[in-house]
Write an enzyme that holds these catalytic residues in place. Sequence first.
Site, PDB file in Angstrom:
ATOM      1  N   TYR A 144       0.971  -1.437   0.187  1.00  0.00           N
ATOM      2  CA  TYR A 144      -0.483   0.020  -0.068  1.00  0.00           C
ATOM      3  C   TYR A 144       0.533   0.803   0.032  1.00  0.00           C
ATOM      4  O   TYR A 144       2.098   0.994   0.792  1.00  0.00           O
ATOM      5  CB  TYR A 144      -1.178   0.261   1.184  1.00  0.00           C
ATOM      6  CG  TYR A 144      -1.771   1.582   1.344  1.00  0.00           C
ATOM      7  CD1 TYR A 144      -1.494   2.373   2.245  1.00  0.00           C
ATOM      8  CD2 TYR A 144      -3.104   1.406   0.279  1.00  0.00           C
ATOM      9  CE1 TYR A 144      -2.608   3.221   2.353  1.00  0.00           C
ATOM     10  CE2 TYR A 144      -3.984   2.254   1.029  1.00  0.00           C
ATOM     11  CZ  TYR A 144      -3.602   3.527   1.781  1.00  0.00           C
ATOM     12  OH  TYR A 144      -4.256   4.072   1.979  1.00  0.00           O
ATOM     13  N   ASP A 239       9.267   3.375  -0.336  1.00  0.00           N
ATOM     14  CA  ASP A 239       8.029   3.331   0.150  1.00  0.00           C
ATOM     15  C   ASP A 239       8.841   3.680   1.965  1.00  0.00           C
ATOM     16  O   ASP A 239       8.268   2.472   2.170  1.00  0.00           O
ATOM     17  CB  ASP A 239       7.361   3.182  -0.167  1.00  0.00           C
ATOM     18  CG  ASP A 239       5.088   3.983   0.502  1.00  0.00           C
ATOM     19  OD1 ASP A 239       4.401   3.911   0.449  1.00  0.00           O
ATOM     20  OD2 ASP A 239       6.469   4.479   1.294  1.00  0.00           O
ATOM     21  N   LYS A 267       4.624   9.453   8.926  1.00  0.00           N
ATOM     22  CA  LYS A 267       4.740   9.594  10.277  1.00  0.00           C
ATOM     23  C   LYS A 267       5.352   9.642  11.440  1.00  0.00           C
ATOM     24  O   LYS A 267       5.549  10.930  11.643  1.00  0.00           O
ATOM     25  CB  LYS A 267       4.624   7.751  10.024  1.00  0.00           C
ATOM     26  CG  LYS A 267       3.043   7.399   9.324  1.00  0.00           C
ATOM     27  CD  LYS A 267       3.087   5.206   9.387  1.00  0.00           C
ATOM     28  CE  LYS A 267       2.472   4.896   7.888  1.00  0.00           C
ATOM     29  NZ  LYS A 267       1.239   4.952   8.375  1.00  0.00           N
TER      30      LYS A 267
HETATM   31  P1  KE4 Z   1      -0.792   8.194   4.973  1.00  0.00           P
HETATM   32  O1  KE4 Z   1      -0.923   8.902   3.179  1.00  0.00           O
HETATM   33  O2  KE4 Z   1      -1.860   7.871   5.313  1.00  0.00           O
HETATM   34  O3  KE4 Z   1      -0.351   9.492   5.728  1.00  0.00           O
HETATM   35  O4  KE4 Z   1       0.561   7.230   3.662  1.00  0.00           O
HETATM   36  C1  KE4 Z   1      -0.506   6.357   2.743  1.00  0.00           C
HETATM   37  C2  KE4 Z   1       1.309   5.377   3.297  1.00  0.00           C
HETATM   38  C3  KE4 Z   1       2.173   5.196   1.843  1.00  0.00           C
HETATM   39  N1  KE4 Z   1       2.965   4.491   2.100  1.00  0.00           N
HETATM   40  C4  KE4 Z   1       3.033   3.116   3.214  1.00  0.00           C
HETATM   41  C5  KE4 Z   1       4.172   2.624   2.952  1.00  0.00           C
HETATM   42  C6  KE4 Z   1       1.562   3.026   4.574  1.00  0.00           C
HETATM   43  O5  KE4 Z   1       1.973   1.958   5.022  1.00  0.00           O
HETATM   44  C7  KE4 Z   1       0.804   4.526   4.174  1.00  0.00           C
HETATM   45  C8  KE4 Z   1      -0.252   4.547   4.773  1.00  0.00           C
HETATM   46  N2  KE4 Z   1      -0.092   3.765   6.400  1.00  0.00           N
HETATM   47  C9  KE4 Z   1      -1.202   2.911   6.743  1.00  0.00           C
HETATM   48  C10 KE4 Z   1      -1.423   1.711   7.086  1.00  0.00           C
HETATM   49  N3  KE4 Z   1      -0.776   0.643   6.812  1.00  0.00           N
HETATM   50  C11 KE4 Z   1      -2.035   4.216   6.688  1.00  0.00           C
HETATM   51  C12 KE4 Z   1      -3.484   3.739   7.967  1.00  0.00           C
HETATM   52  C13 KE4 Z   1      -4.997   4.659   7.392  1.00  0.00           C
HETATM   53  O6  KE4 Z   1      -4.797   4.323   6.131  1.00  0.00           O
HETATM   54  O7  KE4 Z   1      -5.289   4.831   7.739  1.00  0.00           O
END
Ligand code: KE4
Length: 440
Positions: A144, A239, A267
């Site tokens: 993701y 990523d 994060k």
């Molecule tokens: P955000 O747009 O959620 O800040 O980041 C997206 C993203 C990008 N790359 C990786 C490897 C990520 O894991 C994420 C977002 N992680 C999820 C949990 N696995 C966020 C939690 C959620 O979607 O509420």
Amino acid sequence: MNTTKSEQLFTKAQTLIPGGVNSPVRAFKAVGRHPFFVERAQGPWIIDEDGNKYVDYVCSWGPGILGHAHPKVIEAVQQVCAKGLTFGAPTAGEVELAELIGTCVPDVEMVRLVSSGTEAVMSAVRVARGFTGRDKIIKFAGSYHGHSDGLLVKAGSGLMTQSVPDSAGVPAGYAASTLTAVYNDEESVRSLMEENSGQVAAIVVEPVAANMGVVPPKEGFLEFLRRITKEQGSLLIFDEVITGFRLALGGASEYTGVHADLYTYGKIVGGGMPLAAYGGRRDIMSCVAPLGAVYQAGTLSGNPVAVTAGITTLKILMEDTGIYERIDRRAAKLEAAFQEKGLIVNRMGSLLSAFFIPGWDGKEGRELEKKKERKVENYDDACQCDREAFADYFNRMLERGIYVAPSQFEAMFVSDAHSDELIDKTCEAIWESVEEHQIL
Ligand code: KE4
């Protein structure tokens, strides 16, 4: 456990917010119960609106490496707020944070601050396309990278090469430029690269996958990706929204010794505030407007409050790199507890996932080959999990005051606030919670 207030809030929230939450995984749908609503958090603790206290291993999906509401971060944020929340103009803090990121990750020669991991990865992909003049990208099934259209795709049935939208509303045309390979499978990457030779702008990879549960790269896999992208004139994008500043101060590139061309962070880099970043080689980042032709912008990019939280967090990590040994050691204890109950566990540093792989094969009840030979090395492996068993385990842990991610496909995060005593308490809860399942 009294959850009256959370239930009332959830009922009302669902009339005002899709699914009652502002991000789907928070709805607890995978674990068959309503979510709790958080009133406050401190250190390793989350306290909900009904006063229930939980040891938190979600850590807001990764930012909370120091634990919640670290006093130094809170004080710095309170002070900077008094000077104004946003200016839409450059500030000294943005220069300082950019410099700190480059100090932690020397490969990041230039960096652009944005407001979310989604924005960081979306922008990095656009820069890779602008720099190479190529349209296609390769990602991995089960990974993701945020919810930008071109990355909300999954492997098409049949032909692995053709991706299909993984969400309504994503035009097929967007998916067509995204190819999907199998994580840890060099051949799946090689065939895509050869079939699309000269057309692939970049491979986008989580250097340690953490969105199919934690799936570490096999020995040599990242080195292979580095080689084949160089051979093909494509870029390698790590990523590191999850792994950045978590596996080590220098993230996965320090932890694995493999160096990408572009990196994305989120994060931890924002210290829990809405801040993310993308950056890397100076010649590539020089393509970004207003210096270059690749456009990317944001009203709250480099927001002074978020930047302050990020600077304070990175400085704490830089001043006490012993944190990494501490959180890795504690995560290893949790790993051992799951393994003692016969579960397959993947762990990299302070990131881990226990997989509830059925001990029995289908309805025949025939025992699968010895579980210890079973591994979870890609998304298909991870999808073998018994999600009902996971949901039972989740609820049993919650009843014991332990909050783990409400999905088999998310990671367990250990923070510096998780004392050895709490880790031991968690191990006991694991032994009790997993004990009651018949999957082993
Ligand atoms: P955000 O747009 O959620 O800040 O980041 C997206 C993203 C990008 N790359 C990786 C490897 C990520 O894991 C994420 C977002 N992680 C999820 C949990 N696995 C966020 C939690 C959620 O979607 O509420």
